[in-house]
Write an enzyme that holds these catalytic residues in place. Structure first.
Site, PDB file in Angstrom:
ATOM      1  N   PRO A 396      -7.889  -7.115   4.492  1.00  0.00           N
ATOM      2  CA  PRO A 396      -7.520  -8.432   5.018  1.00  0.00           C
ATOM      3  C   PRO A 396      -6.015  -8.665   4.921  1.00  0.00           C
ATOM      4  O   PRO A 396      -5.308  -7.951   4.202  1.00  0.00           O
ATOM      5  CB  PRO A 396      -8.296  -9.397   4.114  1.00  0.00           C
ATOM      6  CG  PRO A 396      -8.572  -8.624   2.870  1.00  0.00           C
ATOM      7  CD  PRO A 396      -8.711  -7.202   3.272  1.00  0.00           C
ATOM      8  N   PRO A 397      -5.506  -9.665   5.634  1.00  0.00           N
ATOM      9  CA  PRO A 397      -4.062  -9.939   5.576  1.00  0.00           C
ATOM     10  C   PRO A 397      -3.634 -10.370   4.179  1.00  0.00           C
ATOM     11  O   PRO A 397      -4.371 -11.030   3.445  1.00  0.00           O
ATOM     12  CB  PRO A 397      -3.880 -11.086   6.589  1.00  0.00           C
ATOM     13  CG  PRO A 397      -5.084 -11.023   7.472  1.00  0.00           C
ATOM     14  CD  PRO A 397      -6.191 -10.523   6.624  1.00  0.00           C
ATOM     15  N   VAL A 399      -2.825  -8.483   1.466  1.00  0.00           N
ATOM     16  CA  VAL A 399      -3.224  -7.737   0.271  1.00  0.00           C
ATOM     17  C   VAL A 399      -2.236  -6.625  -0.058  1.00  0.00           C
ATOM     18  O   VAL A 399      -2.445  -5.878  -1.011  1.00  0.00           O
ATOM     19  CB  VAL A 399      -4.638  -7.150   0.426  1.00  0.00           C
ATOM     20  CG1 VAL A 399      -5.668  -8.260   0.544  1.00  0.00           C
ATOM     21  CG2 VAL A 399      -4.715  -6.230   1.634  1.00  0.00           C
ATOM     22  N   LYS A 401      -0.642  -4.184   2.311  1.00  0.00           N
ATOM     23  CA  LYS A 401      -0.710  -2.913   3.045  1.00  0.00           C
ATOM     24  C   LYS A 401       0.681  -2.424   3.434  1.00  0.00           C
ATOM     25  O   LYS A 401       1.036  -1.264   3.216  1.00  0.00           O
ATOM     26  CB  LYS A 401      -1.578  -3.093   4.296  1.00  0.00           C
ATOM     27  CG  LYS A 401      -3.021  -3.496   4.012  1.00  0.00           C
ATOM     28  CD  LYS A 401      -3.850  -3.538   5.264  1.00  0.00           C
ATOM     29  CE  LYS A 401      -3.415  -4.620   6.220  1.00  0.00           C
ATOM     30  NZ  LYS A 401      -3.606  -5.978   5.695  1.00  0.00           N
ATOM     31  N   SER A 718     -26.832  -8.867   7.881  1.00  0.00           N
ATOM     32  CA  SER A 718     -26.790  -8.890   6.424  1.00  0.00           C
ATOM     33  C   SER A 718     -27.255 -10.207   5.818  1.00  0.00           C
ATOM     34  O   SER A 718     -27.388 -10.306   4.602  1.00  0.00           O
ATOM     35  CB  SER A 718     -25.371  -8.578   5.935  1.00  0.00           C
ATOM     36  OG  SER A 718     -24.463  -9.569   6.369  1.00  0.00           O
ATOM     37  N   LYS A 761     -17.536  -8.737  -0.248  1.00  0.00           N
ATOM     38  CA  LYS A 761     -18.488  -9.819  -0.497  1.00  0.00           C
ATOM     39  C   LYS A 761     -18.572 -10.159  -1.983  1.00  0.00           C
ATOM     40  O   LYS A 761     -18.624 -11.340  -2.363  1.00  0.00           O
ATOM     41  CB  LYS A 761     -19.856  -9.425   0.033  1.00  0.00           C
ATOM     42  CG  LYS A 761     -19.922  -9.303   1.552  1.00  0.00           C
ATOM     43  CD  LYS A 761     -21.273  -8.776   2.017  1.00  0.00           C
ATOM     44  CE  LYS A 761     -21.320  -8.634   3.533  1.00  0.00           C
ATOM     45  NZ  LYS A 761     -22.617  -8.069   4.001  1.00  0.00           N
TER      46      LYS A 761
END
Length: 820
Positions: A396-397, A399, A401, A718, A761
Site C-alpha cells: 500500500p502507499p 510503507v 517502497k 473472502s 488483513k
C-alpha cells in the site's frame, strides 16, 4: 630560471634593469599626502644601525638589481628615511608573509644590504623602489625607538678562495644555466651574455638563484649559505631539476606536435572544403563545431557499431547546410549519443555490514524485506557479472517502497534515478519515438540513464502497476525487453536505433497491487510484499523519523518542540486509518506548525505537545472503535477485507422481516460477493436443525444483507465466512463475539477455503483493536509473514469447516427477541 625577470645588459659584473652611468645621489620625487606626513614625523636611525625594509615574497641577492613594491607605512617611511639620509637599506624576508606589521621576531636573520637607485610613486598611489644588492648581512639585534625596523649586525663578505673543486662546480653551473636558457622560449640574448661574462663563482650562484623559478624559502636558504662550495652545490641541484623538467616538457611538446600533424592536415582540408561549399552556396556549417563533435564522439567510449553510426551521421552533418531542417535533428541525435554513458561501469565494492547499517538507519521493522535485500547485495558482491533478479516491491502507499530503493542505491554506492510509469499508455514512452517525427526523443528508460550518468545506476520503476494500453500500443509489452536479463543487454530504443546495454542497471519496480500487471511482465520480476504497519510500528517510525523530519520542515530546532509518545499514539488511533504513515506525518506536521506559530509570535520558547494538546489542535478524533457497537446485536459480523491501500475491517449486517423468503443484498456488492451471500444462506438453511433454527422461519421472512459503506464497491469471495456467521447469528438470536474478526471463502459442503491478503488483513485487525481472528486452516502457510507485533497481540483460530466458526464466535445465550 625564467626570462621574465631578465635584465637588459651586464655592467661591471652587475645586472641592472636600466642604464645607470654613475652612482649619483638618487633623485627623489616630491612626496605628497600620507608619504609627506610620514616624512615630517620621522626620526633618524642610529648611525651604526641599518634601516630595514621587510618584504614578503622577494629575496634580493648581492649585485642584482630588483624592483620592490612598498605600500606599508613602515616600509614607505624606512625607504624615505634612507633616501633622505643617503643610507643603504637592509632587505629582509618575512618568515610569515601573512603578518602585516612585522617585528624583529617575524624576520629572517640574513638579508642583503642594498642601494636605492630610484623611488617612484605611481599614479594609483603605490610606492616602488629599485634596489641594487651590495652585500650579505646578518642581524644580531633590532633597535627600538623608531617607527620602522632598524637592526645592527655583521657584514658577511663574499668568499674569494679558489680551488679546483670550486672551479669545476662553477663551470658546471654556467653550462647548466646556458642549457636552461636554450630550452626557454624567447629567452633574452642579454641574459645569456651576462652569464657568459660572469667570472666570480659566488656572483654566478647568486645570479642563477635570483632568476631561477624556485620558492622564496629556497632562495632564502641559498642567501644564508655563506660556504661557496655548499652554495654552488645547492644551486646546481635545483637547476638540474629544473633542467630535467624543461627537457621533459620539450619532449612532450615534440610528441604532441607529431601527433597533431595528421589532424592539422585534416583540419586544413576541411577548412578548404568549407570555403568551397560556401562559394557554391552550400555552407557546411561551423568547422570548429564539427571538430568538437568529432572529439566528443571519440572520447565517449562507444561500441564499434554505435561509433560507426555516429561517424556516419557526423559526415552527413558536415555536408549539410546550417539552415537545413535536418541539421538540427542530426545535431540533437549526436548530442544524445555523446552524452549517454557507453563505457562499462566500475561499481564500488559492496560492504554487507555497512549495507545493514544503512537499511536499519533508514527503515524500522521490515525484517524479512531487509533480509532479502541483504541476500540480493551479497549475490551482487560475489557475482558482479551475474544476472541479478528484478525486484518488485508491492504494498500500500506510504510503507516505504521508494525509500527502500534509495537505500539499496546507497548501499551499492551507485547513483539513484526514478522513472514514474503511472499513467503511461504509449509504447513510445518506453522505446522512444523514431527520428522521422518532429520533436522525437528517446524513451523514459534512456532518458533516465542519461540523467543518472551511469550504466550501473539503480533505476526505480515507480507505479509499474498503473501502466495502461492505448491505441499507441502496450507499454507493458515494451517493458518485457527492458526487464528480461536475457535480452536487455542489447535494448534498442527507436530514437537511438542502436543497441544499448541495460544488463548492468539494477531495476527495482514498485506497485500497489499485482492484479493489473500483465502475467508475462509479472513473471520477470521477483515480488516482495510490504504489508501495512501496526500501531506499534507506526509509533516507532514516528518517534525515529517523522517527528525529526517535520521539525526540520517547519523550521523548529532541537528543544523548541517535543511530541510525547502518548500524543503520537492518540494521533495514530483517532486521526489516521491507513496502512502507511503518510497521513500520520501530515497530522504530526499540523501539530508542529501550531507549535511553530506560538514560538514565532514569541508566546513561548518551548512547546510540549501531549494528548490534551492534540485534541485542541486537531479537533475531535475522526475515527472511533465501532466494533463493540456494531456487534452488540445479533446479525452483525466483523469481516476482514483487502484493498489496494492495505487491509481493512468490514462489517456484514443482516436483518429479518416478515415476507416470502426473499434475499435482499445491498452495499454495492459485486457478482462474486452476491454469490457468497447466496451460498451462505443456503448453508445456514442446510444446517438449520444443527443450529436450532425453525426451517419454516426462512419461508415466512425476508432476509436483508447489507455491507457498509454503501458508496464503496466491494467484491470477492473472502467474506463468505463473515456472511454465514451474520446469518447464523441473526437466525439463532445469538451475538457474535465483539473481539473477533474473520475471513475465508465457504463451499456448500461447509468447508472454509483459503483466501489471499492474510498479512494485510491481520494487520488491519490488530490496528482496529481486535484480539481474535478466525482464518482458514489452509492459510497457516501465511502465518510467518504476519508481523511479530500483530502475532503477539492476536489470538488465531484456524477454521476447517463452518462449524468451527460457529463454535468459536457465537456466544452461548440467545439474545432477547428483536423487532425487525
Amino acid at each position: 630560471m625564467t626570462a621574465k625577470d631578465a635584465p637588459s645588459a651586464p655592467q661591471n659584473k652587475t645586472i641592472v634593469v636600466e642604464s645607470i652611468t654613475a652612482p649619483a645621489p638618487p633623485q627623489v620625487e616630491p612626496l605628497t599626502g600620507q608619504a609627506a606626513k610620514i616624512e615630517a614625523r620621522a626620526g633618524g636611525a642610529p648611525a651604526d644601525a641599518m634601516i630595514v625594509i621587510p618584504v614578503r615574497q622577494t629575496v634580493l641577492f648581492p649585485e642584482i638589481v630588483f624592483p620592490i613594491t612598498i605600500n606599508r607605512p613602515m616600509s614607505v617611511e624606512a625607504a624615505q628615511a634612507a633616501i633622505r639620509e643617503q643610507r643603504q637599506v637592509l632587505v629582509l624576508l618575512q618568515s610569515d608573509p601573512s603578518v602585516d606589521a612585522p617585528t624583529g621576531a617575524d624576520m629572517h636573520a640574513v638579508g642583503t644590504l642594498a642601494n636605492i637607485l630610484r623611488y617612484v610613486t605611481a599614479p594609483d598611489g603605490s610606492n616602488h623602489i629599485i634596489c641594487q644588492g651590495v652585500q650579505r648581512f646578518r642581524v644580531t639585534e633590532f633597535v627600538t625607538g623608531q617607527s620602522y625596523l632598524v637592526a645592527r649586525g655583521l657584514h658577511l663578505p663574499e668568499p674569494t678562495a679558489t680551488s679546483s673543486d670550486i672551479e669545476a662546480r662553477f663551470l658546471l653551473l654556467r653550462d647548466q644555466s646556458l642549457e636552461v636558457l636554450s630550452l626557454l622560449p624567447q629567452a633574452p640574448q642579454e641574459l645569456r651574455l651576462a652569464i657568459e661574462g660572469v667570472q666570480s663563482p659566488a656572483a654566478l650562484a647568486d645570479m642563477a638563484a635570483a632568476y631561477m623559478d624556485i620558492t622564496p624559502p629556497e632562495k632564502q636558504e641559498i642567501l644564508e649559505t655563506t660556504d661557496l662550495v655548499a652554495r654552488l652545490e645547492k644551486v646546481s641541484k635545483l637547476l638540474a631539476h629544473r633542467l630535467e623538467v624543461l627537457k621533459l616538457s620539450a619532449e612532450i611538446g615534440r610528441q604532441t606536435r607529431a601527433s597533431l600533424d595528421d589532424r592539422q592536415r585534416e583540419m586544413l582540408l576541411r577548412e578548404q572544403m568549407a570555403a568551397i561549399q560556401k562559394q557554391l552556396g552550400e555552407d557546411g556549417g561551423n568547422a570548429a563545431e564539427i571538430a568538437d563533435l568529432e572529439k566528443a564522439i571519440d572520447a565517449a567510449g562507444m561500441p564499434d557499431e554505435v561509433l560507426t553510426q555516429a561517424k556516419k551521421e557526423l559526415r552527413r552533418l558536415q555536408r549539410m547546410p546550417d539552415a537545413s531542417a535536418e541539421y538540427g535533428m542530426i545535431r540533437t541525435y549526436l548530442d544524445w549519443l555523446i552524452e549517454l554513458p557507453w563505457k562499462p561501469p566500475e561499481p564500488p565494492p559492496i560492504d554487507i555490514t555497512e549495507a545493514r547499517k544503512i537499511l536499519d538507519a533508514d527503515h524500522y521493522g521490515l525484517e524479512r524485506i531487509k533480509t532479502r535485500i541483504i541476500e540480493y547485495l551479497a549475490v551482487r558482491k560475489l557475482a558482479p557479472e551475474g544476472k541479478a533478479p528484478i525486484l518488485c516491491f508491492v504494498g500500500p502507499p506510504g510503507v516505504g517502497k521508494t525509500s527502500l530503493g534509495q537505500s539499496i542505491a546507497k548501499a551499492l554506492g551507485r547513483p539513484f534515478v526514478r522513472t514514474s510509469l503511472g499513467g503511461v499508455h504509449d509504447e513510445a514512452e518506453i522505446r522512444g519515438h523514431r527520428r522521422t517525427y518532429i520533436g522525437a526523443l528517446p524513451g523514459n528508460i534512456i532518458q533516465a540513464i542519461r540523467k543518472a550518468g551511469s550504466r550501473g545506476c539503480v533505476m526505480m520503476l515507480d507505479e509499474i502497476d498503473k501502466m495502461g494500453a492505448g491505441i499507441q500500443g502496450d507499454p507493458a509489452s515494451a517493458m518485457l525487453e527492458v526487464l528480461d536479463p536475457e535480452q536487455n543487454n542489447s535494448f534498442r530504443d527507436n530514437y537511438l536505433a542502436v543497441p544499448f546495454d541495460l544488463s548492468r542497471i539494477v531495476f527495482i519496480a514498485t506497485a500497489n497491487q499485482m492484479d493489473t500487471i500483465a502475467g508475462p511482465l509479472r513473471d520477470r520480476m521477483e515480488v516482495i510484499s510490504l504489508a501495512g504497519y501496526t500501531a506499534e510500528e507506526k509509533l516507532q517510525i514516528a518517534e525515529r523519523y517523522l517527528v525529526r523530519r517535520q521539525l526540520d520542515a517547519n523550521g523548529l530546532k532541537d528543544g523548541q518542540a517535543t511530541v510525547s509518545a502518548e500524543a503520537i499514539a492518540d494521533i495514530i488511533k483517532g486521526y489516521t486509518r491507513e496502512a502507511g504513515v503518510r497521513s500520520l506525518e501530515r497530522e504530526i506536521g499540523r501539530v508542529l506548525r501550531n507549535a511553530a506559530v506560538q514560538i514565532a509570535e514569541g508566546k513561548t520558547d518551548k512547546v510540549e505537545i501531549g494528548p490534551a494538546q492534540v485534541s485542541e489542535i486537531l479537533g475531535q478524533p475522526r475515527f472511533e472503535n465501532e466494533v463493540a457497537m456494531r456487534t452488540s446485536t445479533p446479525g452483525v459480523a466483523t469481516g476482514l477485507a483487502w484493498t489496494p491501500v492495505g487491509g481493512d475491517i468490514l462489517f456484514i449486517e443482516a436483518a429479518r422481516s416478515h415476507g416470502a423468503g426473499r434475499l435482499i443484498l445491498t452495499g454495492q456488492l459485486g457478482d462474486v460477493m452476491k454469490e457468497s451471500a447466496q451460498a451462505a444462506l443456503s448453508l445456514v438453511k442446510s444446517r438449520a436443525s444443527a443450529l436450532g433454527i425453525d426451517p419454516e422461519l426462512f419461508e415466512k421472512s425476508d432476509i436483508h444483507v447489507h455491507v457498509p459503506a454503501g458508496a464503496t464497491p466491494k467484491d470477492g469471495p473472502s467474506a463468505g465466512v463473515a456472511m454465514f456467521m451474520a446469518l447464523a447469528s441473526l437466525m439463532t438470536g445469538r451475538k457474535i463475539r465483539s473481539d473477533t474478526a474473520m475471513t475465508g471463502e465457504i463451499s456448500l459442503r461447509g468447508l472454509v477455503l483459503p483466501v489471499g491478503g492474510i498479512k494485510e488483513k491481520v494487520v488491519a485487525a490488530a490496528g482496529a483493536g481486535l484480539t481474535r481472528v478466525m482464518l482458514p486452516a489452509r492459510n497457516r502457510r501465511d502465518y510467518d509473514e504476519i508481523p511479530k507485533d500483530a502475532r503477539d497481540r492476536l489470538e488465531f483460530v484456524w477454521l476447517e469447516r463452518v462449524e468451527d466458526a460457529v463454535a468459536a464466535a457465537l456466544e452461548g445465550e440467545r439474545a432477547p427477541e428483536q423487532v425487525y
